[in-house]
Design an enzyme around this catalytic site. Sequence first.
Site, PDB file in Angstrom:
ATOM      1  N   GLY A  89     -11.353   8.514  38.045  1.00 59.79           N
ATOM      2  CA  GLY A  89     -12.138   7.337  38.388  1.00 59.79           C
ATOM      3  C   GLY A  89     -13.125   7.612  39.515  1.00 59.79           C
ATOM      4  O   GLY A  89     -13.641   8.719  39.679  1.00 59.79           O
ATOM      5  N   SER A  90     -13.361   6.604  40.327  1.00 60.96           N
ATOM      6  CA  SER A  90     -14.401   6.684  41.358  1.00 60.96           C
ATOM      7  C   SER A  90     -14.040   7.598  42.520  1.00 60.96           C
ATOM      8  O   SER A  90     -14.880   7.826  43.401  1.00 60.96           O
ATOM      9  CB  SER A  90     -14.694   5.282  41.898  1.00 60.96           C
ATOM     10  OG  SER A  90     -15.203   4.449  40.862  1.00 60.96           O
ATOM     11  N   THR A  91     -12.813   8.128  42.563  1.00 62.37           N
ATOM     12  CA  THR A  91     -12.448   9.013  43.681  1.00 62.37           C
ATOM     13  C   THR A  91     -13.299  10.275  43.713  1.00 62.37           C
ATOM     14  O   THR A  91     -13.434  10.905  44.768  1.00 62.37           O
ATOM     15  CB  THR A  91     -10.961   9.408  43.596  1.00 62.37           C
ATOM     16  OG1 THR A  91     -10.716  10.071  42.345  1.00 62.37           O
ATOM     17  CG2 THR A  91     -10.070   8.189  43.716  1.00 62.37           C
ATOM     18  N   LYS A 113     -16.538  10.389  43.145  1.00 61.37           N
ATOM     19  CA  LYS A 113     -17.955  10.075  43.350  1.00 61.37           C
ATOM     20  C   LYS A 113     -18.585  10.827  44.523  1.00 61.37           C
ATOM     21  O   LYS A 113     -19.755  11.217  44.442  1.00 61.37           O
ATOM     22  CB  LYS A 113     -18.141   8.567  43.498  1.00 61.37           C
ATOM     23  CG  LYS A 113     -18.022   7.831  42.160  1.00 61.37           C
ATOM     24  CD  LYS A 113     -18.188   6.327  42.329  1.00 61.37           C
ATOM     25  CE  LYS A 113     -18.111   5.620  40.971  1.00 61.37           C
ATOM     26  NZ  LYS A 113     -18.200   4.153  41.095  1.00 61.37           N
TER      27      LYS A 113
END
Length: 632
Positions: free
Chosen positions: A326-328, A330
């Site tokens: 997921g967004s970890t 980014k």
Amino acid sequence: MYSNDTFNQSSKESRTFTRRVILAFLIVLILFSVLIGRVYFLQVVEYERYTAISDRNRIQLQPVAPRRGLIYDRNGILLADNQPTFSVTLLREEISNMDETLETLSELIDIAERDVERFRQRLQQRRRPYETVPLRFRLTEEEIARISVNYHRLPGVQVEADLIRFYPFGESLAHVLGYVGRINERDLERIDTAKYAGTDYIGKLGIERFYEPILHGEVGFQKVETNARGRVLRILEHEDPKPGVDLKLSLDIQLQQFTEKVLQGWKASVVAIDPETGGILALVSTPAYDPNLFVTGISNADYNELRDSPDLPLFNRAVRGGYPPGSTIKPIMAMAAIDSNTVRADYTIWDPGYYQVTQGGRRYRDWRRGGHGRVNMNLAIAQSVDTWFYDVGHRMGNEPMAHYMRMFGFGEITAVDTPEAIRGVLPTRDWKRATMNEPWYPGDSINMSIGQGYMVATPLQLAIATAVLANRGRWVQPRVLMGVIDETNEGEERLTLPDLVTQHPVPADVDVKNPDLWGPIIQGMVDVVHGPTGTARRVGQGMTYKMAGKTGTAQVIGIAQDARYDASKIDARFHDHALFIGFAPVENPEIAVAVVVENGGGGSSVAAPIARKVMDAWLSGNYTLDDEGEMP
């Protein structure tokens, strides 16, 4: 008066007798000479050979099992011990009726059918004469007493003491220490039986398995004199075994148990690493199981309960759990976009709440329906703006993203001593072609830019990547072992690293074209926690130190393009996973943490508070929680 014929006949008989006597004497002499020659050959010429054969029949070399090395945490607290246990054993040579003996024993102590079955299997295996075979382990004092007073009825039955592995903290360390178990047929196919002569146990999982070569020690021996039936009469010579080495781990049992309390009730994993040394401070996977059940053999009922549990306590989520990050990821994606010259550091977009590859095409939705307006890199990280990453991910394509992600350890096994760890999936064009026989589409790059799609990472990989971020690209070797305990002549403790560790290559440092880029990337992570609009700003309230972090929420099931995610209408096992990565203090990082909570919902609301508690505990040394699971 005798006639001449009578005299001649008598003379002939006399000569015949004489010849026969001489012939018999010669035969006896020849036979005696052969006998003397044979005796000389056996007693003089072949003396040494037959003496050796005789000694082999009379003298036997028996192995003596070594003491298994102990395991301590970083503060010297014992994590894996060897404790004496009493077992009932049977000597087949002294038992006339095995079935009758087993029946008598079952009247005195509890013996399960599984115990009898395993006993008969061991009985059929190759063994030395007069070697006892264990029937049941871990006898109580009352059971020992019952057997002792009935020895007269049980010829060939003995109670023997042995050292077996014991894990005093039970479930707390099951997924990192692993456990030892009895050597089985599969183990015999891969081990050197000479080195394990006299040994019944071997490391099966985790640290116990990886460091088995040095934990086991070296087998000793004793020369014994036996009678014709193989019974030991006396010990002629003895050489002590060399015990296995003792290990000190980087784990902190207080932090480990504290984290388990924080995770109570969740199917989750937390991995904490010291960025300076690479030492793993905590590796938690909940729920867990008691490894002591497996040491002497787990019962069918206990194993079936663990195996069939919907919470999968046997599954090591920390190193084998594959989740969309997921967004970890980014912050790493932002670095890849800028350092690969895909976009400039001041690149901005207008976020209407979605992104389209072509006008009128599919809309890739941002988590905020109305969008974030004008977005730069800092805001994209701090507020986790999907649209900014959709844009730069589409511009980059697969190759730059995969290249930078690999430099941070994704798609690789970089930890030294986690033998069950998986590589996860770092999708590339070649991987997709080989796996699915399909080309790489622009939509695949868009999904990959926010840690969705085909990408899979483990909590351990997320924690390692976070430690590399904390070190601004510098790699240290991630491992559980702090060192092998070696006492000096002065009695002081000295730690050394075995070849199992030193021979493992350390990944190269992250090679960026512009080292100044680390500052803005990390500042974006700081603003996640301490910025006025950061996704984890509530976690940062009242914090006495500065943390850099990144929230993440990973979808478990697909949502239609125009549909809204409503957790109340979805089965709990399909709820989003909650993720968070972070390190602190930012100026001099002492801990890097990755949190994954299965079906936990939002990373900011569930995973980030867990990380905050873990960091608070480590940095303050306070490992207490109140009745509601909060730190006082």
